[in-house]
Design an enzyme around this catalytic site. Structure first.
Site, PDB file in Angstrom:
ATOM      1  N   TYR A   1      34.570  63.999  85.164  1.00 16.16           N
ATOM      2  CA  TYR A   1      34.137  65.069  86.072  1.00 16.16           C
ATOM      3  C   TYR A   1      32.656  64.937  86.440  1.00 16.16           C
ATOM      4  CZ  TYR A   1      38.377  66.977  83.948  1.00 16.16           C
ATOM      5  OH  TYR A   1      39.660  67.139  83.470  1.00 16.16           O
TER       6      TYR A   1
ATOM      7  N   TYR B   1      45.695  75.478  86.763  1.00 15.60           N
ATOM      8  CA  TYR B   1      45.310  74.100  86.445  1.00 15.60           C
ATOM      9  C   TYR B   1      46.217  73.628  85.305  1.00 15.60           C
ATOM     10  CZ  TYR B   1      42.862  70.151  84.377  1.00 15.60           C
ATOM     11  OH  TYR B   1      42.572  68.917  83.864  1.00 15.60           O
TER      12      TYR B   1
ATOM     13  N   ASP C   1      52.543  76.811  80.034  1.00 18.22           N
ATOM     14  CA  ASP C   1      51.484  75.857  79.699  1.00 18.22           C
ATOM     15  C   ASP C   1      50.463  76.574  78.815  1.00 18.22           C
ATOM     16  OD1 ASP C   1      49.263  74.244  79.576  1.00 18.22           O
ATOM     17  OD2 ASP C   1      49.147  73.862  81.732  1.00 18.22           O
TER      18      ASP C   1
ATOM     19  N   LYS D   1      45.347  70.634  72.915  1.00 18.05           N
ATOM     20  CA  LYS D   1      44.013  71.162  72.598  1.00 18.05           C
ATOM     21  C   LYS D   1      43.835  71.415  71.105  1.00 18.05           C
ATOM     22  CE  LYS D   1      42.251  71.483  76.828  1.00 18.05           C
ATOM     23  NZ  LYS D   1      41.128  70.630  77.243  1.00 18.05           N
TER      24      LYS D   1
END
Length: 427
Positions: free
Chosen positions: A18, A146, A240, A269
């Protein structure tokens, strides 16, 4: 003798995430972590306010996880999962199935959140094909969402405001709606499902918080509306929870707060406590049973090389031990109270659009996008590691963070944000 300084790192060898590499500021070199602290090569110590992209829920270097990984390293660091199995993966799958809501009993391991979403999309699409129903190749997703950076996952991210809009011509065309926060948006969702339902394989949603879309939060009733709409239209629901899973919203899974059971659940995560890469896609029995056949082609044709890596599974099992033996959910709820108090001084400030807190997530939204590079540098000057993006500054600390460290994070956010809006007002 004093320790020798670490050797200088080569310049521009790494292509960073990014990051516009033409003019990016040099990254800070981290050499050590402990608890909620990151130690830099120059000796500075930063309080980590985002737990390394929301992963290190138990803090860094937790001895129980470290010891579990070390023991597994001695025994077997990796073995292929095609035709072989091993105890860490078998145990982890059983534990996740027991913890997940309802009959989410069938666990498929991958090695990143994006790939967990890819597998969920493939499960949903192939489920219909295995049942002899063609034409269901699209997904309904929500604006502001996202779901990852791989191609399928990108296609269900917000197509206009998300970071992947440049790829529009390469991605499958999906159906997007606003989250059903009220009767009007609920009716619009129903209309879209009625119009496109015959082409849809599933609905995908981030429960309670759209993370990388700006930490945008919605009520449990909104999530329940999504689940009821999916049921009315006979569509599987993919949840999600890559960001929200494992205590981040104050419950082990965000879905619990709406009392729903998705058909497919994506986790990553914090699954390993921020130790190493691992993800899981968990399916309910009807989804799994759609793949049972005498036809080899009806199997789920997906298999990452490092699927169910024993080291990662050992870390994840140790992380689950800590959720069982230490008060992580109580800590998340205590963090919520401290964030509400610590960020309250910014509420109503000119230049601030909103303050949002849920569980161990605190968000300050600017009325106008700030100078992100300047903000990041000021946070480091304050001795904290905070990474604003878009128009928000957010905190997602380790659930084990010391109250004093959390107070320092809130003070740093308050100081830097106030200085930013004051400078904007004077310009």
């Amino acid at each position: 003798m004093p320790a020798s300084p670490p050797p200088a790192l080569p310049k521009n060898s790494l292509w960073r995430p990014y990051t516009q590499m033409r003019n990016a500021a040099p990254p800070l070199e981290a050499v050590r972590t402990s608890g909620s602290r990151i130690v830099l090569a120059d000796g500075r110590e930063l309080i980590d306010g985002i737990a390394s992209w929301w992963t290190a829920v138990h803090g860094y270097n937790h001895p129980h996880i470290r010891d579990a990984v070390a023991a597994q390293l001695d025994a077997m660091p990796h073995v292929m999962f095609g035709g072989l199995t091993h105890a860490p993966a078998e145990r982890l799958a059983s534990r996740l199935a027991a913890l997940a809501p309802g009959d989410l009993d069938h666990v498929f391991f991958t090695d990143s959140g994006s790939v967990a979403v890819e597998v969920a999309l493939k499960m949903a699409a192939q489920m219909w094909l295995n049942r002899g129903i063609a034409g269901r190749s699209r997904f309904l997703a929500f604006r502001g969402g996202y779901h990852g950076d791989t191609m399928g996952a990108m296609s269900v991210c917000d197509p206009e405001e998300g970071m992947h809009r440049r790829f529009g011509a390469y991605l499958p065309a999906q159906v997007f709606c606003d989250l059903p926060r009220d009767d009007a948006t609920a009716d619009a969702l129903d209309h879209a499902l009625a119009e496109h339902g015959a082409t849809l394989a599933a609905i995908i949603v981030e429960p309670l918080v759209q993370g990388a879309g700006g930490m945008v939060m919605h009520a449990p009733e909104t999530l329940a509306r999504v689940a009821r709409a999916a049921e009315r239209h006979g569509l599987p629901l993919i949840a999600d929870e890559i960001f929200t899973g494992f205590g981040r919203t104050g419950t082990l899974f965000a879905c619990e707060q709406a009392g729903i059971v998705p058909d497919i659940l994506c986790l990553s995560k914090a699954l390993t406590g921020g130790t190493m890469a691992l993800a899981a896609t968990i399916a309910r029995r009807p989804v799994f049973e759609a793949f049972l056949s005498d036809d080899p082609a009806a199997a789920l044709m997906h298999g990452p090389t490092f699927m169910a890596n024993p080291l990662a599974c050992a870390a994840a099992n140790a992380s689950l031990d800590l959720f069982e033996t230490e008060p992580r959910l109580d800590q998340a709820r205590a963090i919520e109270l401290r964030l509400r108090n610590g960020l309250s001084g910014l509420r109503g400030l000119a230049g601030i659009a909103d303050i949002r807190v849920l569980g161990a997530i605190g968000t300050v939204q600017f009325a106008r996008a700030p100078d992100l590079a300047a903000l990041k540098a000021r946070f480091v000057e304050q001795g904290v590691w905070v990474r604003p993006f878009g128009d928000i500054v957010y905190l997602t600390p380790a659930l084990t963070i010391a109250p004093g460290d959390l107070d320092r994070l809130c003070e740093a956010v308050t100081h830097v944000v106030r200085a930013s809006v004051d400078a904007e007002a004077q310009s």
